[in-house]
Design an enzyme around this catalytic site. Structure first.
Site, PDB file in Angstrom:
ATOM      1  N   ALA A  72       4.537  20.487 -14.609  1.00  0.00           N
ATOM      2  CA  ALA A  72       3.881  20.883 -15.856  1.00  0.00           C
ATOM      3  C   ALA A  72       2.569  21.604 -15.589  1.00  0.00           C
ATOM      4  O   ALA A  72       1.614  21.504 -16.348  1.00  0.00           O
ATOM      5  CB  ALA A  72       3.640  19.645 -16.716  1.00  0.00           C
ATOM      6  N   ARG A  78       5.032  33.741 -20.746  1.00  0.00           N
ATOM      7  CA  ARG A  78       5.905  34.371 -21.739  1.00  0.00           C
ATOM      8  C   ARG A  78       5.654  33.864 -23.158  1.00  0.00           C
ATOM      9  O   ARG A  78       6.128  34.448 -24.118  1.00  0.00           O
ATOM     10  CB  ARG A  78       7.369  34.157 -21.338  1.00  0.00           C
ATOM     11  CG  ARG A  78       7.769  34.978 -20.127  1.00  0.00           C
ATOM     12  CD  ARG A  78       9.043  34.478 -19.462  1.00  0.00           C
ATOM     13  NE  ARG A  78       8.797  33.378 -18.533  1.00  0.00           N
ATOM     14  CZ  ARG A  78       9.735  32.800 -17.788  1.00  0.00           C
ATOM     15  NH1 ARG A  78      10.983  33.202 -17.876  1.00  0.00           N
ATOM     16  NH2 ARG A  78       9.419  31.817 -16.963  1.00  0.00           N
ATOM     17  N   GLN A 138      -1.949  20.545  -9.076  1.00  0.00           N
ATOM     18  CA  GLN A 138      -1.588  21.766  -8.336  1.00  0.00           C
ATOM     19  C   GLN A 138      -2.731  22.760  -8.536  1.00  0.00           C
ATOM     20  O   GLN A 138      -2.947  23.243  -9.655  1.00  0.00           O
ATOM     21  CB  GLN A 138      -0.272  22.350  -8.878  1.00  0.00           C
ATOM     22  CG  GLN A 138       0.215  23.540  -8.063  1.00  0.00           C
ATOM     23  CD  GLN A 138       1.367  24.293  -8.729  1.00  0.00           C
ATOM     24  OE1 GLN A 138       1.614  24.157  -9.928  1.00  0.00           O
ATOM     25  NE2 GLN A 138       2.075  25.105  -7.951  1.00  0.00           N
ATOM     26  N   GLY A 143       4.088  28.585  -7.727  1.00  0.00           N
ATOM     27  CA  GLY A 143       5.539  28.445  -7.864  1.00  0.00           C
ATOM     28  C   GLY A 143       5.997  26.993  -7.928  1.00  0.00           C
ATOM     29  O   GLY A 143       5.241  26.069  -7.610  1.00  0.00           O
ATOM     30  N   ASN A 293      10.673  29.116 -22.593  1.00  0.00           N
ATOM     31  CA  ASN A 293       9.726  30.022 -21.950  1.00  0.00           C
ATOM     32  C   ASN A 293       9.004  30.923 -22.934  1.00  0.00           C
ATOM     33  O   ASN A 293       7.921  31.394 -22.672  1.00  0.00           O
ATOM     34  CB  ASN A 293      10.454  30.896 -20.926  1.00  0.00           C
ATOM     35  CG  ASN A 293      11.136  30.048 -19.864  1.00  0.00           C
ATOM     36  OD1 ASN A 293      10.472  29.329 -19.119  1.00  0.00           O
ATOM     37  ND2 ASN A 293      12.454  30.090 -19.826  1.00  0.00           N
ATOM     38  N   ASN A 443      -4.817   4.117 -66.886  1.00  0.00           N
ATOM     39  CA  ASN A 443      -4.214   5.373 -67.292  1.00  0.00           C
ATOM     40  C   ASN A 443      -5.249   6.482 -67.146  1.00  0.00           C
ATOM     41  O   ASN A 443      -6.301   6.452 -67.786  1.00  0.00           O
ATOM     42  CB  ASN A 443      -3.750   5.285 -68.753  1.00  0.00           C
ATOM     43  CG  ASN A 443      -2.999   6.544 -69.135  1.00  0.00           C
ATOM     44  OD1 ASN A 443      -1.810   6.668 -68.887  1.00  0.00           O
ATOM     45  ND2 ASN A 443      -3.730   7.511 -69.696  1.00  0.00           N
TER      46      ASN A 443
HETATM   47  C1  UD1 Z   1      12.997  27.803 -13.223  1.00  0.00           C
HETATM   48  C2  UD1 Z   1      13.911  27.924 -12.007  1.00  0.00           C
HETATM   49  C3  UD1 Z   1      15.199  28.596 -12.428  1.00  0.00           C
HETATM   50  C4  UD1 Z   1      15.848  27.794 -13.543  1.00  0.00           C
HETATM   51  C5  UD1 Z   1      14.896  27.551 -14.704  1.00  0.00           C
HETATM   52  C6  UD1 Z   1      15.490  26.532 -15.657  1.00  0.00           C
HETATM   53  C7  UD1 Z   1      12.455  28.199 -10.082  1.00  0.00           C
HETATM   54  C8  UD1 Z   1      11.933  29.136  -9.052  1.00  0.00           C
HETATM   55  N1  UD1 Z   1      13.266  28.716 -10.988  1.00  0.00           N
HETATM   56  O1  UD1 Z   1      12.696  29.119 -13.638  1.00  0.00           O
HETATM   57  O2  UD1 Z   1      16.089  28.672 -11.331  1.00  0.00           O
HETATM   58  O3  UD1 Z   1      17.004  28.462 -14.008  1.00  0.00           O
HETATM   59  O4  UD1 Z   1      13.647  27.045 -14.235  1.00  0.00           O
HETATM   60  O5  UD1 Z   1      14.797  26.427 -16.857  1.00  0.00           O
HETATM   61  O6  UD1 Z   1      12.160  27.027 -10.014  1.00  0.00           O
HETATM   62  N2  UD1 Z   1       5.502  25.135 -12.784  1.00  0.00           N
HETATM   63  C9  UD1 Z   1       4.458  24.513 -12.156  1.00  0.00           C
HETATM   64  N3  UD1 Z   1       3.753  25.199 -11.227  1.00  0.00           N
HETATM   65  C10 UD1 Z   1       4.050  26.473 -10.882  1.00  0.00           C
HETATM   66  C11 UD1 Z   1       5.126  27.113 -11.542  1.00  0.00           C
HETATM   67  C12 UD1 Z   1       5.835  26.420 -12.489  1.00  0.00           C
HETATM   68  O7  UD1 Z   1       4.166  23.347 -12.426  1.00  0.00           O
HETATM   69  O8  UD1 Z   1       3.360  27.029 -10.019  1.00  0.00           O
HETATM   70  C13 UD1 Z   1       6.253  24.393 -13.837  1.00  0.00           C
HETATM   71  C14 UD1 Z   1       6.170  25.039 -15.199  1.00  0.00           C
HETATM   72  O9  UD1 Z   1       5.066  24.539 -15.954  1.00  0.00           O
HETATM   73  C15 UD1 Z   1       7.511  24.677 -15.820  1.00  0.00           C
HETATM   74  C16 UD1 Z   1       8.433  24.511 -14.629  1.00  0.00           C
HETATM   75  O10 UD1 Z   1       7.609  24.388 -13.484  1.00  0.00           O
HETATM   76  O11 UD1 Z   1       7.440  23.472 -16.549  1.00  0.00           O
HETATM   77  C17 UD1 Z   1       9.372  25.695 -14.470  1.00  0.00           C
HETATM   78  O12 UD1 Z   1       8.617  26.871 -14.355  1.00  0.00           O
HETATM   79  P1  UD1 Z   1       9.052  28.210 -15.097  1.00  0.00           P
HETATM   80  O13 UD1 Z   1       8.056  29.256 -14.782  1.00  0.00           O
HETATM   81  O14 UD1 Z   1       9.363  27.946 -16.505  1.00  0.00           O
HETATM   82  O15 UD1 Z   1      10.383  28.533 -14.285  1.00  0.00           O
HETATM   83  P2  UD1 Z   1      11.575  29.466 -14.745  1.00  0.00           P
HETATM   84  O16 UD1 Z   1      11.198  30.874 -14.533  1.00  0.00           O
HETATM   85  O17 UD1 Z   1      12.033  29.072 -16.090  1.00  0.00           O
HETATM   86 CA    CA Z   2      11.322  27.659 -17.591  1.00  0.00          CA
END
Ligand code: UD1
Ligand code: CA
Length: 536
Positions: A72, A78, A138, A143, A293, A443
């Site tokens: 999280a 987006r 983090q 990522g 997203n 009333n």
């Molecule tokens: C991710 C998956 C994708 C999958 C999709 C499902 C990866 C690389 N890709 O993509 O394969 O189909 O979810 O919904 O994992 N987050 C962090 N720190 C970061 C980046 C993200 O905590 O540095 C958290 C975000 O807050 C989120 C989750 O990880 O809750 C997923 O991140 P998001 O950017 O939504 O990944 P997707 O592009 O949706």
């Molecule tokens: Ca996502």
């Protein structure tokens, strides 16, 4: 659950590092030192495993703990939002709390939430003070793989399974997670994925399989070829990983991809290269694993949860005339034989009793409505308590801290705020009651106004039992009308009124016979013309 991953088979040699759980292993061989049951870093690559395949005892699997990790920390670009995506409300709870609650309800011993972007807000949204919930930080959003590694120190020494969940999956059900964890244990693989086949896989990571059907890797949309993009099986962002096969392999993931991020999804290929199998459970309900997203997906998730809530309520005996337009938050409670007309919004911690009718267009937030009460169309009610057998509206506005006892009537164009009305009292039309205390069977006539504010402070109006307030009365607070008093219509009451007294403050009526004929506007006009004046 119908899985299509590998059948429960081979367990890795790392069982040896859990002597108590794996009696057939090699106790002591990979132990790090006293007090630690963790495998030495890098221990047991594919080569060392090959020689020592063993079946994991079912009983051992059952004894193992499961912790969850919720990611999280992301930016949620987006959404184009000032606030973190994870704190946006979805059917009455912050998005991330749906995920944490699902993990808790699935029986997780502990849940670590990885926060980073707007960390304080996300922590608050998750809720603090629950010992089973911890947080990891983090420091840069590099990522999902990096996010997982940020939680390693929180889970040092833990060697059970870790259920890893993206924080943006608000429609997840606890039963799905339970079933998935069981599937993972039975699979014997160090990593399991939850996947779904969807008509439009845009934006998701695609699950690649070998000819024999085994998962080989996950390709992110941004890195996929046109051919890979045609795959409709997606990675849902739900993983179950054996802690001992997580940290070190994941550290080998590199940000050599289109997004320059460390992908958690690369773990699949890394483990495969090391000779492991990765299991996959294909979930039949794609709506449940919808990732949020952007705002379109947010609306879809809200809709999905509202639809699910309406279905559950109907199952429990609530009539919902048009479930497609019922906006009922997940935590709302409603008794049987209650009827909801089309287009009602019941939000937050609202509780509605039995045999209640809620009229079309009504919106109720964080309020309680007693049994047998009717809330007629187009009422707006917030943080209020309404007793049994009341009739509210149409077009009533009950603002916070309105407290109505039983059999109270509040009619059209009546506004209340911080006001208590005791049993059997009525304010049927066009009235403002603010900071007021109203006794039983009073009333309140049409057009009554409590003048509770002098531009600086708010003051109270007290109206005791059986008082009759005539129409168009202003009660200038602070003021008290004692039991059984009668206020003449059109009065401005500035002083307390004794019990059973009449108070009237309007000017006495004056009647002047034939005044209109003699002095009215027409008569004046005639007179002016005679004088040669003009008439426009
Ligand atoms: C991710 C998956 C994708 C999958 C999709 C499902 C990866 C690389 N890709 O993509 O394969 O189909 O979810 O919904 O994992 N987050 C962090 N720190 C970061 C980046 C993200 O905590 O540095 C958290 C975000 O807050 C989120 C989750 O990880 O809750 C997923 O991140 P998001 O950017 O939504 O990944 P997707 O592009 O949706
Ligand atoms: Ca996502």
């Amino acid at each position: 659950m119908q899985g299509n991953g590998p059948a429960p088979t081979i367990r890795t040699g790392l069982n040896a590092s859990r002597p108590s759980h794996a009696p057939g292993g090699l106790p002591g061989k990979t132990l790090q030192g006293p007090g630690s049951l963790r495998a030495a870093p890098g221990a047991g690559g594919a080569a060392s495993l090959a020689g020592r395949p063993m079946r994991r005892p079912a009983v051992a699997a059952r004894r193992r703990d499961v912790c969850a990790m919720v990611l999280a920390a992301g930016l949620g670009k987006r959404m184009l939002s000032e606030s973190s995506k994870l704190v946006h409300a979805v059917a009455g709870r912050p998005m991330v709390r749906h995920v944490v609650d699902a993990a808790k309800a699935a029986g997780m011993a502990r849940t670590v939430v990885v926060v980073g972007n707007q960390a304080d807000d996300v922590r608050r949204a998750v809720g603090e003070g629950d010992k089973r919930i911890g947080f990891a930080y983090q420091n840069a959003q590099l990522g999902t793989g990096h996010a997982v590694l940020s939680a390693e120190t929180q889970l040092v020494g833990y060697e059970g399974d870790i259920l890893i969940l993206n924080g943006d999956l608000p429609a997840l059900r606890p039963d799905t997670l339970k079933g998935f964890v069981e599937f993972h244990r039975a699979s014997g693989a160090p990593l399991s994925l939850l996947t779904a086949v969807v008509p439009d896989p845009k934006g998701y990571g695609r699950v690649m399989r070998t000819y024999s059907g085994d998962v080989s890797r996950i390709v992110e949309e941004a890195d996929a070829t046109a051919e890979e993009r045609a795959t409709r099986e997606i990675n849902c962002g739900i993983y179950c990983s054996d802690a001992q096969w997580l940290w070190d392999p994941l550290k080998r993931a590199r940000a050599d991809n289109a997004q320059k991020e460390i992908y958690l999804t690369d773990l699949v290929e890394i483990l495969r290269r090391d000779g492991h199998k990765v299991a996959a459970y294909r979930h039949p309900d794609a709506e449940e694993v919808l990732g949020v997203n952007d705002r379109r997906e947010l609306a879809a998730a809200v809709r999905a949860l509202h639809r699910r809530k309406a279905a559950a309520l109907m199952q429990d005996g609530v009539t919902i005339l048009d479930p497609e337009t019922a906006y009922i938050d997940v935590d709302v409670k409603i008794g049987p034989d209650t009827i909801l007309e089309p287009g009602v919004m019941l939000l937050g911690a609202t509780e509605i009793g039995r045999g209640v009718v809620i009229g079309t267009g009504t919106r109720i937030v964080d309020s309680i409505v007693g049994d047998g009460t009717s809330v007629l169309p187009y009422c707006v009610i917030a943080q209020s308590k309404i007793g049994r057998g009341c009739r509210i509206g149409p077009f009533a506005h009950l603002r916070p801290e309105t407290h109505l006892d039983e059999d109270v009537r509040v009619g059209n164009f009546v506004e209340t705020k911080k006001t208590r009305m005791a049993a059997g009292s009525k304010a049927n039309h066009l009235t403002y009651l603010g900071d007021a205390e109203i006794g039983r069977k009073a009333n309140i006539g049409a057009g009554t106004i409590t003048c509770n504010y002098d531009g600086v402070s708010k003051m109270r109006t007290i109206i005791e039992d059986d008082v009759f307030v005539g129409s168009d009365t202003q009660l200038v607070a602070p003021v008290r009308i004692r039991k059984g008093a009668f206020i003449g219509a059109g009065s401005t009451i500035t002083k307390d009124v004794p019990a059973h007294a009449l108070a009237i403050s309007r000017a006495e009526q004056v009647v002047k016979e034939d005044w209109v004929k003699r002095f009215g506007p027409k008569a004046r006009q005639k007179g002016d013309k005679g004088k040669g004046g003009h008439s426009d």
